[in-house]
Design a protein around this motif. Structure first.
Motif, PDB file in Angstrom:
ATOM      1  N   GLU A  27       3.613   1.626  -1.377  1.00 32.98           N
ATOM      2  CA  GLU A  27       4.193   1.816  -2.709  1.00 32.98           C
ATOM      3  C   GLU A  27       3.262   2.560  -3.651  1.00 32.98           C
ATOM      4  O   GLU A  27       3.637   2.930  -4.761  1.00 32.98           O
ATOM      5  CB  GLU A  27       4.549   0.447  -3.322  1.00 32.98           C
ATOM      6  CG  GLU A  27       5.752  -0.227  -2.665  1.00 32.98           C
ATOM      7  CD  GLU A  27       5.994  -1.624  -3.217  1.00 32.98           C
ATOM      8  OE1 GLU A  27       5.404  -1.967  -4.273  1.00 32.98           O
ATOM      9  OE2 GLU A  27       6.765  -2.380  -2.607  1.00 32.98           O
ATOM     10  N   GLY A  28       2.019   2.753  -3.193  1.00 34.78           N
ATOM     11  CA  GLY A  28       1.062   3.474  -4.021  1.00 34.78           C
ATOM     12  C   GLY A  28       0.451   2.645  -5.128  1.00 34.78           C
ATOM     13  O   GLY A  28       0.014   3.182  -6.152  1.00 34.78           O
TER      14      GLY A  28
ATOM     15  N   LYS B 144       2.068   2.346 -14.470  1.00 36.74           N
ATOM     16  CA  LYS B 144       2.434   3.555 -13.713  1.00 36.74           C
ATOM     17  C   LYS B 144       3.264   4.514 -14.558  1.00 36.74           C
ATOM     18  O   LYS B 144       4.187   5.167 -14.064  1.00 36.74           O
ATOM     19  CB  LYS B 144       3.207   3.181 -12.420  1.00 36.74           C
ATOM     20  CG  LYS B 144       2.432   2.256 -11.493  1.00 36.74           C
ATOM     21  CD  LYS B 144       1.143   2.880 -11.037  1.00 36.74           C
ATOM     22  CE  LYS B 144       0.345   1.934 -10.160  1.00 36.74           C
ATOM     23  NZ  LYS B 144      -1.000   2.471  -9.854  1.00 36.74           N
TER      24      LYS B 144
ATOM     25  N   ARG C 170       0.834  -1.214   0.000  1.00 39.32           N
ATOM     26  CA  ARG C 170       0.000   0.000   0.000  1.00 39.32           C
ATOM     27  C   ARG C 170       0.862   1.255   0.000  1.00 39.32           C
ATOM     28  O   ARG C 170       0.535   2.247  -0.651  1.00 39.32           O
ATOM     29  CB  ARG C 170      -0.945  -0.009   1.203  1.00 39.32           C
ATOM     30  CG  ARG C 170      -2.023  -1.088   1.129  1.00 39.32           C
ATOM     31  CD  ARG C 170      -3.037  -0.944   2.257  1.00 39.32           C
ATOM     32  NE  ARG C 170      -4.040  -2.000   2.208  1.00 39.32           N
ATOM     33  CZ  ARG C 170      -3.950  -3.142   2.873  1.00 39.32           C
ATOM     34  NH1 ARG C 170      -2.901  -3.370   3.667  1.00 39.32           N
ATOM     35  NH2 ARG C 170      -4.898  -4.054   2.770  1.00 39.32           N
TER      36      ARG C 170
ATOM     37  N   HIS D  52      -0.448   7.490 -12.397  1.00 39.21           N
ATOM     38  CA  HIS D  52      -1.009   6.741 -11.274  1.00 39.21           C
ATOM     39  C   HIS D  52      -2.299   6.035 -11.652  1.00 39.21           C
ATOM     40  O   HIS D  52      -2.863   5.289 -10.849  1.00 39.21           O
ATOM     41  CB  HIS D  52      -1.259   7.677 -10.076  1.00 39.21           C
ATOM     42  CG  HIS D  52      -2.204   8.796 -10.379  1.00 39.21           C
ATOM     43  ND1 HIS D  52      -1.823   9.898 -11.110  1.00 39.21           N
ATOM     44  CD2 HIS D  52      -3.509   8.981 -10.056  1.00 39.21           C
ATOM     45  CE1 HIS D  52      -2.846  10.725 -11.225  1.00 39.21           C
ATOM     46  NE2 HIS D  52      -3.881  10.190 -10.604  1.00 39.21           N
TER      47      HIS D  52
END
Length: 322
Positions: free
Chosen positions: A41-42, A199, A39, A194
């Motif tokens: 780490e995005g 990514k 989490r 994002h």
């Protein structure tokens, strides 16, 4: 406001002094720490949910948790056999779960939570060549014909389908597009880093037809005052599940039984049509957002099958006297 009809028509460092305490963690406790880092780490919500669902399948097999000393290679090789021979999962489905477990076990070993590099003891199983479904032009037209675009929901679905075909975006990317991401003047959509699977930001081009459709759709939905581009009839961002259900309805109405009607099938179809219409593989790779050419090669191979069928019908030898 409600619309039913259209207008007008972190990495964690383990303290070596606490190693014996860490060794007392159970498998589930390790997984919870693993997820805290994931989490941080995005990662996208979909990816996080995928990790949790995959661990849930393993937990069902284990019938609970494992103490540290019970975490062995045999557990995971037995799990692979269970998936393939008792649950009869396809190698492709099993490999998704195997890769996730290997990533988790590698994480645990690197932090000295387990003694052995279990992740090196098993690998994804071999698979045959994966069949890729794509629609024919007639099937696309048949599906579109089932949509009542005199009503808002139908018009929105038609726009979403055509934008998926034209831009070949993933459904997760499609549903995160904001109105501000659409550039009608230059005919493109900006995908934010994002909000993409890899990514990485990318710009996908729009055809003239898509620009006209999106201009009409943007005007239709401006009074919702919602940043998200594709919304429900009452102005809320549409969910993945809702859109998939709509596609299944159109599939049933069209009587298509031999193919899966899903957002990803439209992505495959768009890529195949691009190659068949003369598009080059390198620009296709950029549009799709792939890091290598492996998937593009599959589309090229699929297009060669179509070319062979066409050749049988239009071979120059047919012009010769029989």
């Amino acid at each position: 406001m409600v619309k039913t009809t259209r207008k007008g028509i972190r990495k964690t460092t383990v303290n070596r002094k606490s190693r014996n305490i860490i060794k007392n963690m159970t498998l589930y406790e390790m997984f919870q720490r693993f997820m805290i880092d994931k989490r941080a780490e995005g990662l996208s919500r979909t990816t996080i949910e995928g990790y949790e669902i995959t661990y849930g399948y393993l937990e069902d097999f284990l019938l609970g948790d494992l103490a540290n000393e019970e975490i062995t290679t045999d557990v995971f090789t037995d799990y692979i056999g269970y998936m393939l021979h008792e649950k009869n999962l396809s190698p492709v489905t099993a490999n998704v779960r195997i890769r996730t477990m290997r990533a988790f076990l590698r994480y645990c070993y690197e932090r000295d939570w387990i003694y052995e590099p279990i992740h090196e003891s098993f690998k994804p199983v071999k698979t045959g060549e994966i069949k890729i479904d794509a629609f024919t032009p007639d099937e696309v037209n048949l599906l579109l014909h089932q949509i009542d675009d005199t009503r808002y929901v139908g018009f929105r679905d038609k726009v979403m389908i055509l934008i998926m075909l034209d831009t070949m975006v993933r459904v997760s990317e499609l549903l995160k597009i904001r109105r501000a991401n659409v550039d009608l003047k230059n005919g493109s959509i900006q995908l934010e880093p994002h909000e993409t699977k890899m990514k990485r930001a990318r710009i996908v081009p729009l055809s003239t037809k898509s620009v006209k459709l999106l201009a009409e759709y943007l005007e239709e939905t401006q009074d919702f005052e919602e940043d998200t581009l594709f919304v429900t009839y009452d102005g809320r961002p549409i969910s993945d599940n809702t859109f998939r259900k709509q596609l299944i309805q159109y599939k049933d109405l069209a009587g298509i039984k031999n193919k899966r009607v899903s957002p990803h099938t439209f992505r495959h179809t768009g890529a195949l049509f691009y190659i068949l219409n003369g598009g080059d593989p390198f620009s296709l790779q950029d549009i799709l957002g792939h890091t290598d050419m492996s998937m593009v090669r599959r589309y090229i191979k699929m297009s060669n099958v179509h070319i062979k069928r066409q050749h049988n019908s239009f071979s120059p030898l047919l012009s010769l006297n029989k």
